[in-house]
Design a protein around this motif. Sequence first.
Motif, PDB file in Angstrom:
ATOM      1  N   UNK A 109       0.831  -1.212   0.000  1.00  0.00           N
ATOM      2  CA  UNK A 109       0.000   0.000   0.000  1.00  0.00           C
ATOM      3  C   UNK A 109       0.860   1.254   0.000  1.00  0.00           C
ATOM      4  N   UNK A 110       1.946   1.239   0.798  1.00  0.00           N
ATOM      5  CA  UNK A 110       2.845   2.392   0.873  1.00  0.00           C
ATOM      6  C   UNK A 110       3.749   2.514  -0.352  1.00  0.00           C
ATOM      7  N   UNK A 111       4.079   1.386  -0.960  1.00  0.00           N
ATOM      8  CA  UNK A 111       4.980   1.356  -2.120  1.00  0.00           C
ATOM      9  C   UNK A 111       4.363   0.484  -3.206  1.00  0.00           C
ATOM     10  N   UNK A 112       3.413   1.027  -3.960  1.00  0.00           N
ATOM     11  CA  UNK A 112       2.687   0.221  -4.956  1.00  0.00           C
ATOM     12  C   UNK A 112       3.564  -0.335  -6.083  1.00  0.00           C
ATOM     13  N   UNK A 113       4.779   0.172  -6.201  1.00  0.00           N
ATOM     14  CA  UNK A 113       5.682  -0.381  -7.210  1.00  0.00           C
ATOM     15  C   UNK A 113       6.221  -1.753  -6.794  1.00  0.00           C
ATOM     16  N   UNK A 114       6.020  -2.127  -5.528  1.00  0.00           N
ATOM     17  CA  UNK A 114       6.432  -3.438  -5.035  1.00  0.00           C
ATOM     18  C   UNK A 114       5.286  -4.433  -5.159  1.00  0.00           C
ATOM     19  N   UNK A 115       5.646  -5.707  -5.144  1.00  0.00           N
ATOM     20  CA  UNK A 115       4.627  -6.756  -5.117  1.00  0.00           C
ATOM     21  C   UNK A 115       5.039  -7.821  -4.105  1.00  0.00           C
ATOM     22  N   UNK A 116       4.172  -8.775  -3.900  1.00  0.00           N
ATOM     23  CA  UNK A 116       4.422  -9.829  -2.918  1.00  0.00           C
ATOM     24  C   UNK A 116       5.700 -10.599  -3.232  1.00  0.00           C
ATOM     25  N   UNK A 117       5.944 -10.858  -4.501  1.00  0.00           N
ATOM     26  CA  UNK A 117       7.147 -11.599  -4.892  1.00  0.00           C
ATOM     27  C   UNK A 117       8.415 -10.833  -4.504  1.00  0.00           C
ATOM     28  N   UNK A 118       8.382  -9.506  -4.590  1.00  0.00           N
ATOM     29  CA  UNK A 118       9.532  -8.701  -4.195  1.00  0.00           C
ATOM     30  C   UNK A 118       9.835  -8.890  -2.710  1.00  0.00           C
ATOM     31  N   UNK A 119       8.792  -8.862  -1.894  1.00  0.00           N
ATOM     32  CA  UNK A 119       8.972  -8.992  -0.448  1.00  0.00           C
ATOM     33  C   UNK A 119       9.453 -10.395  -0.103  1.00  0.00           C
TER      34      UNK A 119
END
Length: 99
Positions: free
Chosen positions: A68-78
């Motif tokens: 939510x804070x960084x919409x350029x990220x996705x679950x796979x990134x985390x």
Amino acid sequence: MANVEAIANLLLELQNLINLGKYMSYRNIITIEPGKRGGKPCIRRMRITVYDILGWLAAGMSFADIIDDFPELNTEDIKACLEYAADRDHHLVVVADRS
């Protein structure tokens, strides 16, 4: 303390997935560029480091909070950050004090 345990459990779960070959390698997501963020590992050439993500998770943020804070990220990134941390931890060498 609960956050540390939660992260430890996530790392164990990811390590198990890695061992079973059911997870995409972090090497496709985590990038290291000498001139960016002091050469720290970043996500997909962005300026967001693995350590930023791990810090947010340790502070109690959920995957959804971070995205939510960084919409350029996705679950796979985390997940790639957690995999990177698990892999680094797996390769650490402990030196005994011989004094």
